[in-house]
Motif scaffolding. Structure first.
Motif, PDB file in Angstrom:
ATOM      1  N   ARG A  99     -21.539 -14.111  35.239  1.00 37.19           N
ATOM      2  CA  ARG A  99     -21.385 -14.471  36.629  1.00 37.19           C
ATOM      3  C   ARG A  99     -22.150 -15.381  37.062  1.00 37.19           C
ATOM      4  N   LEU A 100     -23.491 -15.194  36.787  1.00 36.43           N
ATOM      5  CA  LEU A 100     -24.488 -15.879  37.450  1.00 36.43           C
ATOM      6  C   LEU A 100     -24.745 -17.496  36.547  1.00 36.43           C
ATOM      7  N   LEU A 101     -24.341 -17.463  35.451  1.00 32.11           N
ATOM      8  CA  LEU A 101     -24.761 -18.480  34.580  1.00 32.11           C
ATOM      9  C   LEU A 101     -23.595 -19.190  34.015  1.00 32.11           C
ATOM     10  N   GLN A 102     -22.522 -18.824  34.427  1.00 29.47           N
ATOM     11  CA  GLN A 102     -21.290 -19.357  33.863  1.00 29.47           C
ATOM     12  C   GLN A 102     -21.450 -21.031  34.196  1.00 29.47           C
ATOM     13  N   GLY A 103     -20.909 -21.628  32.911  1.00 28.35           N
ATOM     14  CA  GLY A 103     -21.039 -23.244  32.822  1.00 28.35           C
ATOM     15  C   GLY A 103     -22.227 -23.756  32.326  1.00 28.35           C
ATOM     16  N   THR A 104     -23.299 -23.046  32.498  1.00 30.39           N
ATOM     17  CA  THR A 104     -24.650 -23.581  32.154  1.00 30.39           C
ATOM     18  C   THR A 104     -24.975 -23.694  30.565  1.00 30.39           C
ATOM     19  N   ALA A 110     -25.386 -19.480  24.256  1.00 29.05           N
ATOM     20  CA  ALA A 110     -26.572 -19.453  23.642  1.00 29.05           C
ATOM     21  C   ALA A 110     -27.012 -17.974  23.393  1.00 29.05           C
ATOM     22  N   VAL A 111     -27.059 -17.155  24.489  1.00 29.58           N
ATOM     23  CA  VAL A 111     -27.444 -15.640  24.394  1.00 29.58           C
ATOM     24  C   VAL A 111     -26.677 -14.908  23.554  1.00 29.58           C
ATOM     25  N   GLU A 112     -25.171 -15.234  23.350  1.00 29.71           N
ATOM     26  CA  GLU A 112     -24.296 -14.362  22.571  1.00 29.71           C
ATOM     27  C   GLU A 112     -24.797 -14.625  21.097  1.00 29.71           C
ATOM     28  N   LYS A 113     -24.898 -16.142  20.639  1.00 28.33           N
ATOM     29  CA  LYS A 113     -25.446 -16.402  19.406  1.00 28.33           C
ATOM     30  C   LYS A 113     -26.789 -15.629  18.885  1.00 28.33           C
ATOM     31  N   ASN A 142     -38.541 -29.771  37.924  1.00 31.30           N
ATOM     32  CA  ASN A 142     -38.178 -30.169  36.730  1.00 31.30           C
ATOM     33  C   ASN A 142     -37.789 -31.492  36.351  1.00 31.30           C
ATOM     34  N   THR A 143     -38.265 -32.490  36.203  1.00 26.67           N
ATOM     35  CA  THR A 143     -37.918 -33.796  35.673  1.00 26.67           C
ATOM     36  C   THR A 143     -37.336 -33.810  34.482  1.00 26.67           C
ATOM     37  N   ASP A 144     -37.413 -32.988  33.469  1.00 31.19           N
ATOM     38  CA  ASP A 144     -36.883 -32.937  32.343  1.00 31.19           C
ATOM     39  C   ASP A 144     -35.582 -32.037  32.240  1.00 31.19           C
ATOM     40  N   ASP A 145     -34.992 -31.752  33.535  1.00 29.33           N
ATOM     41  CA  ASP A 145     -33.771 -31.137  33.499  1.00 29.33           C
ATOM     42  C   ASP A 145     -32.616 -32.036  32.811  1.00 29.33           C
ATOM     43  N   THR A 146     -31.541 -31.394  32.640  1.00 29.19           N
ATOM     44  CA  THR A 146     -30.549 -31.931  31.775  1.00 29.19           C
ATOM     45  C   THR A 146     -29.152 -31.141  32.103  1.00 29.19           C
ATOM     46  N   ALA A 147     -28.102 -32.129  32.009  1.00 27.96           N
ATOM     47  CA  ALA A 147     -26.791 -31.335  32.101  1.00 27.96           C
ATOM     48  C   ALA A 147     -26.028 -31.730  30.918  1.00 27.96           C
ATOM     49  N   GLN A 184     -33.041 -17.617  39.990  1.00 30.70           N
ATOM     50  CA  GLN A 184     -33.270 -18.363  38.979  1.00 30.70           C
ATOM     51  C   GLN A 184     -31.936 -19.125  38.424  1.00 30.70           C
ATOM     52  N   ALA A 185     -31.150 -18.347  38.406  1.00 35.70           N
ATOM     53  CA  ALA A 185     -29.460 -18.807  37.994  1.00 35.70           C
ATOM     54  C   ALA A 185     -29.030 -19.830  38.779  1.00 35.70           C
ATOM     55  N   LEU A 186     -29.477 -19.509  40.060  1.00 34.44           N
ATOM     56  CA  LEU A 186     -29.155 -20.829  40.879  1.00 34.44           C
ATOM     57  C   LEU A 186     -29.795 -22.087  40.731  1.00 34.44           C
ATOM     58  N   GLN A 187     -31.142 -21.936  40.373  1.00 33.19           N
ATOM     59  CA  GLN A 187     -31.783 -23.376  40.069  1.00 33.19           C
ATOM     60  C   GLN A 187     -31.224 -23.981  39.036  1.00 33.19           C
ATOM     61  N   VAL A 188     -30.769 -23.174  38.044  1.00 33.52           N
ATOM     62  CA  VAL A 188     -30.407 -23.690  36.601  1.00 33.52           C
ATOM     63  C   VAL A 188     -28.918 -24.437  37.275  1.00 33.52           C
TER      64      VAL A 188
END
Length: 461
Positions: free
Chosen positions: A144-149, A154-157, A295-300, A441-445
């Motif tokens: 719910r909080l991290l869908q799409g990120t 990654a966690v499931e793996k 975080n200037t190193d953030d990516t999408a 934290q999820a919102l920031q991601v």
């Protein structure tokens, strides 16, 4: 120097439990016994730290000054633990995808050994049951909080790999040596917790020619909290940070030394850097994210198959669809795309510029040009300056390239459960402070990724 707000965001749930009347005194006594040198200018304390025990400067520390030095024998590894001989003899049976099984078995044994030399070190560990990595969130909350990120996938793996490693290698080994591993440490949950701890605090130890010799858990390193800072350097046998923190080295004196890389004022907590990592990587591996826009190193990420899906939307007849799949197969042959790969977009650059440029070129070029390009195996096509896929050059790309990139971004934005406006509303101070730690934290991601994707929408319009 990191801002105070930034440090507050790093703080997670309070860690560390008072397993002894004065665990700090016990730890400092142990340091003296094993020869671990701790600078008189620093202290290990709960006071003035972002989470649990931390290291605080009692006096100003100058760049290059030693913070602590740990003898090799005090590093907890498969080589120094009390079952090191057994782990070495069974090395072949303990091989795994992660490469961490010997160290994790060393930790499992020493944690329950009544006379473990590292007991004072363990007494200051964070509470394992309160780690905030998404792998410990309920699955519904994580999705719910991290869908799409990209984090839930990654966690499931990770969880699948950890479970497989535990039941196929670790548990059989412990059951084969019941005198060394009590029933209370034969637990998948404990194993997952130790994996998370090793992810955060391990250090790779090598030789002078940089050949990997092992992985160690470092006493004192656990009490230096982390930040995602924009710069890092690699030095001999360890990580050096250019932030308000330390650097590692393991010189001929046979000890690991940590030194300050810049002035650390009196009263400030000492921070290490996790390096150049996007927010989704930080929350995945360490359980926190940097507040936007720190975080200037953030990516999408734009999934490679999403670009293929966007291109398929533009086909009208079966022949066009078949040709597009032919183009895609050729890109796979060139190793530019894959079914599980992603194009990585930063705030100021495309980190996968070659892959994305080639993909847009091949999917958008006229059929005859593609035939010629394919016959030459992708060679002989000179890259033109106007085809350079830098962020600033995106508006100058061919119209067909910009349209395909835009369509891919729009499809990517549809994978999130909320839109950018909803995130902006949540970030208002009054609402944000009422969110839980995980929600913040999820919102920031999510917000950092969507800001990058919306920047692409503007550039391709």
């Amino acid at each position: 120097m990191a801002t105070q707000a930034k440090r507050r965001r790093v703080a997670g749930p309070v860690g560390g439990g008072d397993a002894a009347p004065d665990p700090v005194a016990g730890f400092l006594s142990w340091c003296r016994q094993v020869g671990l040198e701790l600078s008189p200018k620093v202290s290990v304390s709960r006071q003035g730290t972002v989470a649990g025990y931390g290291m605080v400067a009692q006096e100003s520390v100058q760049p290059g000054e030693l913070l602590f030095a740990v003898p090799r024998a005090a590093l907890l590894s498969q080589h120094t633990c009390s079952i090191g001989g057994l782990l070495e003899r069974e090395r072949g049976a303990l091989q795994s995808q992660s490469g961490w099984v010997p160290l994790l078995l060393a930790l499992l044994h020493e944690l329950q050994a009544p006379a473990s030399p590292w007991s004072p070190y363990f007494a200051l560990w964070p509470e394992l049951g309160r780690l905030e990595h998404p792998m410990f969130w309920p699955e519904e909350e994580r999705r719910r909080l991290l869908q799409g990120t990209g984090v839930p996938e990654a966690v499931e793996k990770d969880l699948a790999n950890i479970r497989s490693e535990y039941y196929s290698i670790v548990l059989p080994f412990m059951e084969a040596h019941p005198d060394l591993f009590s029933p209370r440490v034969r637990s998948l949950e404990l194993y997952r917790q130790l994996v998370a701890l090793v992810m955060a605090y391990r250090i790779f130890i090598g030789t002078k020619n940089k050949t990997l010799r092992g992985i160690s858990s470092v006493p004192s390193l656990n009490y230096i909290h982390g930040e995602a800072l924009p710069k890092r350097d690699l030095i001999f046998l360890g990580l050096a940070s250019e932030g308000p923190g330390p650097s590692f080295s393991l010189p001929p004196q046979n000890c690991l030394r940590m030194v300050a890389t810049q002035l650390i004022p009196k009263g400030h907590e000492i921070f290490n850097t996790y390096g150049q990592m996007a927010n989704w990587q930080l929350i995945h591996m360490y359980g926190f994210a940097e507040p936007y826009p720190d975080n200037t190193d953030d990516t999408a990420d734009i999934q490679m198959v999403t670009v293929r899906e966007a291109a398929l939307q533009g086909t009208k007849v079966e022949a066009e669809r078949l040709l597009l799949y032919e183009r895609w197969d050729f890109l796979c042959k060139l190793e530019m795309v894959g079914e599980e790969g992603a194009f990585v977009i930063g705030r100021e650059e495309v980190l996968t510029e070659e892959e994305l440029t080639t993909t847009l070129k091949v999917l958008c070029m006229p059929a005859e040009e593609f035939r010629e390009f394919k016959d030459q195996d992708g060679w002989g096509d000179n890259k033109r300056e106007e085809d350079s896929l830098t962020i600033t050059n995106i508006p100058k790309l061919k119209a067909s390239w910009r349209q395909l990139l835009r369509d891919s971004v729009l499809l990517t934005l549809q994978t999130y459960a909320t839109d950018l406006k909803s995130e902006q509303d949540l970030l208002s101070n009054e609402v944000y402070t009422r969110l839980s730690w995980r929600e913040q934290q999820a919102l920031q991601v999510r917000y950092g990724q969507k800001m990058i994707l919306h920047q692409l929408l503007e550039l391709t319009s």
